[in-house]
Motif scaffolding. Structure first.
Motif, PDB file in Angstrom:
ATOM      1  N   ASN A 126       0.828  -1.211   0.000  1.00 17.70           N
ATOM      2  CA  ASN A 126       0.000   0.000   0.000  1.00 17.70           C
ATOM      3  C   ASN A 126       0.859   1.256   0.000  1.00 17.70           C
ATOM      4  O   ASN A 126       0.506   2.245  -0.645  1.00 17.70           O
ATOM      5  CB  ASN A 126      -1.057   0.008   1.103  1.00 17.70           C
ATOM      6  CG  ASN A 126      -0.583  -0.472   2.435  1.00 17.70           C
ATOM      7  OD1 ASN A 126       0.493  -1.044   2.577  1.00 17.70           O
ATOM      8  ND2 ASN A 126      -1.401  -0.268   3.440  1.00 17.70           N
ATOM      9  N   LEU A 127       2.002   1.254   0.694  1.00 16.33           N
ATOM     10  CA  LEU A 127       2.875   2.436   0.638  1.00 16.33           C
ATOM     11  C   LEU A 127       3.539   2.547  -0.733  1.00 16.33           C
ATOM     12  O   LEU A 127       3.735   3.653  -1.236  1.00 16.33           O
ATOM     13  CB  LEU A 127       3.924   2.381   1.749  1.00 16.33           C
ATOM     14  CG  LEU A 127       3.383   2.522   3.171  1.00 16.33           C
ATOM     15  CD1 LEU A 127       4.515   2.437   4.185  1.00 16.33           C
ATOM     16  CD2 LEU A 127       2.587   3.809   3.350  1.00 16.33           C
ATOM     17  N   TYR A 132       1.790   6.561  -6.451  1.00 16.44           N
ATOM     18  CA  TYR A 132       1.119   6.806  -7.724  1.00 16.44           C
ATOM     19  C   TYR A 132      -0.221   7.501  -7.557  1.00 16.44           C
ATOM     20  O   TYR A 132      -0.995   7.603  -8.511  1.00 16.44           O
ATOM     21  CB  TYR A 132       0.943   5.484  -8.489  1.00 16.44           C
ATOM     22  CG  TYR A 132       2.280   4.855  -8.801  1.00 16.44           C
ATOM     23  CD1 TYR A 132       3.094   5.381  -9.790  1.00 16.44           C
ATOM     24  CD2 TYR A 132       2.744   3.775  -8.053  1.00 16.44           C
ATOM     25  CE1 TYR A 132       4.335   4.836 -10.053  1.00 16.44           C
ATOM     26  CE2 TYR A 132       3.987   3.215  -8.315  1.00 16.44           C
ATOM     27  CZ  TYR A 132       4.774   3.750  -9.310  1.00 16.44           C
ATOM     28  OH  TYR A 132       6.000   3.209  -9.558  1.00 16.44           O
ATOM     29  N   GLY A 133      -0.515   7.965  -6.354  1.00 20.56           N
ATOM     30  CA  GLY A 133      -1.766   8.665  -6.113  1.00 20.56           C
ATOM     31  C   GLY A 133      -2.793   7.773  -5.447  1.00 20.56           C
ATOM     32  O   GLY A 133      -2.498   6.665  -5.015  1.00 20.56           O
TER      33      GLY A 133
END
Length: 178
Positions: A126-127, A132-133
């Motif tokens: 997830n990090l 990438y937004g």
């Protein structure tokens, strides 16, 4: 030097809800309930809608935590046999996703492969994705498919249809006891 994608800095999210979704999807597929799969998708969408924005973020983070935990288990398992997890998991995952064009649009496959590679190289998926937004709605089904395919891969390796689910529930139980 620490990475901005260090798993220690990642939100865990709602792992229980994410696991419930993946487990019910696995059961539907294993039981051959094709009608149940469509019904399951509708229930999943209703469940996600009931969570609200913060709840959906927790569910996405929980799903990424599952990806990380599955890839860590797979990495250790493949290393015991002097094999590289990326080499053995990613091509199969990508090939399978390419066979699911209705669920996984081709443009989502590189992102999902990136999540798996990040997790397999000890980075937080997830990090890693965060750079990438924000997540897009079109990435939600591919994210679920990625997690499902990893769980199913583990179940096939162990020849046990419930192993991937037990792997996570045992880890959650151990964490609660600590």
């Amino acid at each position: 030097m620490t990475s901005p994608c260090d798993p220690q800095d990642a939100p865990v999210g709602d792992v229980g809800a994410a696991l419930m979704m993946i487990d019910s999807r696995l059961k539907a597929v294993y039981d051959g309930q094709t009608g149940a799969i469509a019904e399951q998708q509708e229930l999943t969408e209703q469940f996600a809608a009931s969570l609200g924005p913060g709840g959906v973020d927790d569910l996405v983070d929980g799903t990424c935590t599952l990806i990380y935990m599955y890839m860590q288990w797979l990495r250790r398992t493949y290393e015991e046999h002097d094999r590289d997890v990326i080499e053995y998991v990613v091509p199969n995952l990508v090939a399978t996703m390419r066979m699911l064009p209705k669920s996984v649009r081709p443009e989502a496959i590189p992102m999902m492969a990136g999540l798996v590679i990040a997790a397999g190289t000890d980075l937080s998926p997830n990090l890693w994705r965060q750079q990438y937004g924000r997540w897009t709605p079109s990435e939600m089904t591919p994210l679920e498919a990625t997690t499902f395919l990893l769980a199913e891969h583990i179940n096939r390796l162990t020849d046990d249809r419930t192993f991937a689910t037990r792997l996570i529930t045992d880890a959650l139980s151990a964490a609660e006891e600590a």
